[in-house]
Write an enzyme that holds these catalytic residues in place. Sequence first.
Site, mmCIF file in Angstrom:
data_model
loop_
_atom_site.group_PDB
_atom_site.id
_atom_site.type_symbol
_atom_site.label_atom_id
_atom_site.label_comp_id
_atom_site.label_asym_id
_atom_site.label_seq_id
_atom_site.Cartn_x
_atom_site.Cartn_y
_atom_site.Cartn_z
ATOM 1 N N ALA A 222 0.867 -1.177 0.000
ATOM 2 C CA ALA A 222 0.000 0.000 0.000
ATOM 3 C C ALA A 222 0.904 1.227 0.000
ATOM 4 C CB ALA A 222 -0.885 -0.021 1.232
ATOM 5 N N GLY B 190 0.588 -4.977 0.990
ATOM 6 C CA GLY B 190 -0.644 -5.028 0.204
ATOM 7 C C GLY B 190 -0.439 -5.659 -1.169
ATOM 8 N N GLU C 185 -0.686 -9.296 -0.596
ATOM 9 C CA GLU C 185 -2.090 -9.562 -0.271
ATOM 10 C C GLU C 185 -2.968 -9.491 -1.519
ATOM 11 O OE1 GLU C 185 -1.851 -6.476 2.758
ATOM 12 O OE2 GLU C 185 -2.427 -7.955 4.254
ATOM 13 N N GLU D 117 4.929 -4.913 6.923
ATOM 14 C CA GLU D 117 4.219 -3.824 7.605
ATOM 15 C C GLU D 117 4.730 -3.608 9.025
ATOM 16 O OE1 GLU D 117 2.733 -6.294 5.882
ATOM 17 O OE2 GLU D 117 0.997 -5.557 4.758
#
Length: 258
Positions: free
Chosen positions: A65, A109, A112, A132
């Site tokens: 992200a 992300g 993911e 993260e």
Amino acid sequence: MAYETIIVEIEDHIALVKLNRPDALNALNAQLLTELADAMTAAQANDKVRCIVLTGSEKAFAAGADIKMMSEKSYTEVFTEDLFGGETAEIGRVRKPIIAAVSGYALGGGCELAMLCDFIIASDTAKFGQPEVNLGVMAGIGGTQRLTRAIGKAKAMDMNLTGRFMDAEEAERAGLVSRIVPAKKLMEETMAAAAKIAEKSMISVSAIKEAVNRSFEVPLAEGLLFERRLFHSMFATEDQKEGMAAFVEKRTPQFRDR
Ligand code: CO8
């Protein structure tokens, strides 16, 4: 919708969706995820599309992200806008098969997002990780859930708690990726896999996707019953008659999605 952060090409029944934020290693921001969810929904609605391939660049599938976008956000903001909840749910509702073709970094992300696809074909340069923890946060789109189901508790804990990266070999050994191919052949091999899927009856393909995904949601006995009933239901289709007749007659089946 005109896209700025992704590129979509539809050819031979395959929608190829390419993440396109090269300056940020395809980091996922709100615009990219909105465009991606829109493209996936459009591919689902497009009768010409029978399989979807999601990819990034040679250096990065997606490096997570967008940290710059998130860095100033407050709890109230991310909670109220349910950061990335809506877009990822939309992608999760796509019933057509989605293959992730991963080269380079698939982190946070990005890892993911790859796991949100139905299976991952990795180039030998691929690196997966849930780093993260290094940012004082944690995974938020499946890194503690889908990853644990894919590779088990020991490795999922290791990845999430240390933030270390996993190379393609380890990812295949652990069950995160279905196959590894040389970097130069990634797209050729992935498109060939997509073409194989595109030849099948869309009814069986969608039912298979639904049944495999169901295995993560229900106890075994319920999953087996769901699978068996879906199998039985195939006998109401013309494609079952065609597929079995073609086998008996030693010819290639002509499926019509009926
Ligand atoms: N966000 C924003 N920008 C990024 C990101 C990112 N995740 N990753 C890389 N970039 C940018 C860099 O800032 C840099 O831009 P600039 O040139 O303007 O400084 C450019 O991309 C190139 O990156 P690097 O210079 O760092 O390239 P390197 O080859 O040196 O390093 C790495 C590559 C190792 C991939 C490195 O960029 C890196 O560590 N990136 C961050 C990886 C990361 O921590 N990802 C996790 C992010 S958090 C997350 O994904 C949370 C997901 C859950 C969301 C939950 C919502 C509900």
